[in-house]
Scaffold this motif. Structure first.
Motif, PDB file in Angstrom:
ATOM      1  N   UNK A 118       0.821  -1.215   0.000  1.00 57.37           N
ATOM      2  CA  UNK A 118       0.000   0.000   0.000  1.00 57.37           C
ATOM      3  C   UNK A 118       0.849   1.256   0.000  1.00 57.37           C
ATOM      4  N   UNK A 121       2.361   1.600  -3.402  1.00 57.79           N
ATOM      5  CA  UNK A 121       1.329   1.974  -4.371  1.00 57.79           C
ATOM      6  C   UNK A 121       0.969   3.456  -4.258  1.00 57.79           C
ATOM      7  N   UNK A 122       0.787   3.921  -3.026  1.00 62.99           N
ATOM      8  CA  UNK A 122       0.346   5.304  -2.818  1.00 62.99           C
ATOM      9  C   UNK A 122       1.475   6.306  -3.107  1.00 62.99           C
ATOM     10  N   UNK A 140      -3.945  -1.300 -20.750  1.00 63.91           N
ATOM     11  CA  UNK A 140      -5.055  -2.015 -20.101  1.00 63.91           C
ATOM     12  C   UNK A 140      -4.591  -2.710 -18.821  1.00 63.91           C
ATOM     13  N   UNK A 143      -5.457  -0.319 -16.146  1.00 60.24           N
ATOM     14  CA  UNK A 143      -6.913  -0.096 -16.052  1.00 60.24           C
ATOM     15  C   UNK A 143      -7.682  -1.321 -15.561  1.00 60.24           C
ATOM     16  N   UNK A 144      -7.233  -2.498 -15.954  1.00 57.38           N
ATOM     17  CA  UNK A 144      -7.968  -3.716 -15.552  1.00 57.38           C
ATOM     18  C   UNK A 144      -7.234  -4.454 -14.424  1.00 57.38           C
ATOM     19  N   UNK A 147      -6.165  -2.169 -11.169  1.00 56.58           N
ATOM     20  CA  UNK A 147      -7.383  -1.726 -10.455  1.00 56.58           C
ATOM     21  C   UNK A 147      -8.055  -2.907  -9.751  1.00 56.58           C
ATOM     22  N   UNK A 148      -8.100  -4.056 -10.435  1.00 58.23           N
ATOM     23  CA  UNK A 148      -8.696  -5.250  -9.819  1.00 58.23           C
ATOM     24  C   UNK A 148      -7.849  -5.719  -8.644  1.00 58.23           C
ATOM     25  N   UNK A 150      -5.668  -4.138  -6.674  1.00 59.22           N
ATOM     26  CA  UNK A 150      -5.636  -3.291  -5.468  1.00 59.22           C
ATOM     27  C   UNK A 150      -6.921  -3.399  -4.656  1.00 59.22           C
ATOM     28  N   UNK A 151      -8.030  -3.749  -5.331  1.00 61.25           N
ATOM     29  CA  UNK A 151      -9.298  -3.828  -4.600  1.00 61.25           C
ATOM     30  C   UNK A 151      -9.589  -5.213  -4.045  1.00 61.25           C
ATOM     31  N   UNK A 152      -9.229  -6.268  -4.790  1.00 62.79           N
ATOM     32  CA  UNK A 152      -9.520  -7.606  -4.234  1.00 62.79           C
ATOM     33  C   UNK A 152      -8.528  -7.946  -3.112  1.00 62.79           C
TER      34      UNK A 152
END
Lengths: 214, 108
Positions: A118, A121-122, A140, A143-144, A147-148, A150-152
């Motif tokens: 984290x 990343x930040x 991509x 974008x895909x 993004x996926x 970092x959230x899962x």
């Protein structure tokens, strides 16, 4: 007349900032030269030495390769811990204490991976890596995949803590409550999710490398 | 067997489900709503950091509240809720992946 010492020793002692932190770890011959204040007050020299060492350790931990190493290394430990727990649960082997310790190691490892990843990343990813990927051959991937990823990742901590709480149950209780199979699935699911996130990280690194090359 | 341990597992499982649903909803909502994403950025300096803080707090608070509440859960409830947690996790991964794929290709 010039003497060699002018080029070996600093004209003035190098001052290490007392409050400011360096964003990158850097090795310097002069960094170990104490400021004049400390040279004149040798009784507090150990304080300066300790502070200087602490600044170096913090700077080292904040450097990009170390953060990535902690992020990846901790995640591998977390994945291995939950795979190990899966084996213990499947074979019904190991003491309850060993299961608790295994799940605890997994939780702590994932938390360490989360914090290190984290921070990287930040602080670094958005300003340094993301522009390279977005302007590269595979935008991509950010974008895909990123993004996926970092959230899962945010799913892993609650899941692993829940499995840790399950290890607090006695072996007989797990059988009586008929939850052995579902706990196997959950433990294995955490490991698979970790591996999936690892594969995504590899794709992101590859996209950044190819972004630089092209 | 101490009755507190299964209750702790059930509370944690419910809290995990709530947290996963929260992460999925706020992620999609923030991508579609610029003011929300901006607010998340302002809150902690980065939208992901804000989501991380909220998800941890939500999980911790929900676990504590559900554990403290004087609800009595049946023993068979534990298996059902753990199965539900596994399904929700799988669905969460699929929904987020599909959303960002569709978002990249400007489907939504």
């Amino acid at each position: 007349m010039l003497s060699a010492s002018q080029f070996i020793l600093p004209a003035r002692p190098f001052r290490v900032p007392r409050i400011g932190t360096r964003s990158e770890f850097r090795s310097s011959y002069f960094k170990n030269t104490p400021p004049i204040f400390y040279q004149q007050n040798w009784s507090v020299y150990p304080v300066w030495k300790c502070y200087n060492c602490l600044v170096d350790i913090i700077s080292l931990l904040q450097s990009k390769p170390v953060l990535i190493g902690i992020h990846l290394g901790s995640a591998i430990v977390g994945i291995d811990a939950f795979l190990w727990l899966l084996g213990k649960l499947k074979d019904n082997s190991g003491s309850q204490k060993s299961r608790i310790v295994t799940a605890g190691i997994g939780v702590i490892a994932f938390i360490a991976s989360w914090i290190a990843g984290g921070y990287y990343y930040v602080v670094y990813y958005g300003t340094i890596v993301k522009p390279v990927i977005k302007s590269g051959v595979a935008p991509w991937v950010h974008n895909i995949v990123m993004e996926t990823k970092e959230h899962i990742f945010l799913f892993i901590i609650p899941l692993s803590v829940t499995v840790f709480f399950i290890t607090l149950l006695e072996k007989d209780d797990i059988d009586r409550l008929k939850i052995r199979n579902i706990v196997l699935w959950l433990s294995g699911g955490i490991a698979v999710l970790g591996l999936l996130i690892g594969a995504m990280g590899f794709a992101i690194s590859a996209a950044a490398r190819w972004g630089v090359i092209n | 067997m101490s009755n507190n341990k299964p209750k702790l597992v059930i509370s944690s499982a419910y809290a995990s489900i709530i947290t996963i649903v929260f992460v999925v909803v706020i992620t999609i909502w923030a991508e579609l709503s610029v003011p929300l994403k901006d607010w998340l950025k302002i809150f902690s300096g980065h939208h992901w950091t804000s989501k991380s803080i909220f998800s941890v707090l939500l999980y911790a608070v929900a676990t504590i509240i559900l554990y403290v509440l004087p609800n009595k859960h049946g023993q068979d409830r534990l298996k059902t809720i753990l199965e539900f947690l596994l399904v929700i996790t799988l669905l969460g991964v699929i929904v987020i992946t599909l959303f960002f794929t569709g978002h990249h290709f400007q489907i939504f």
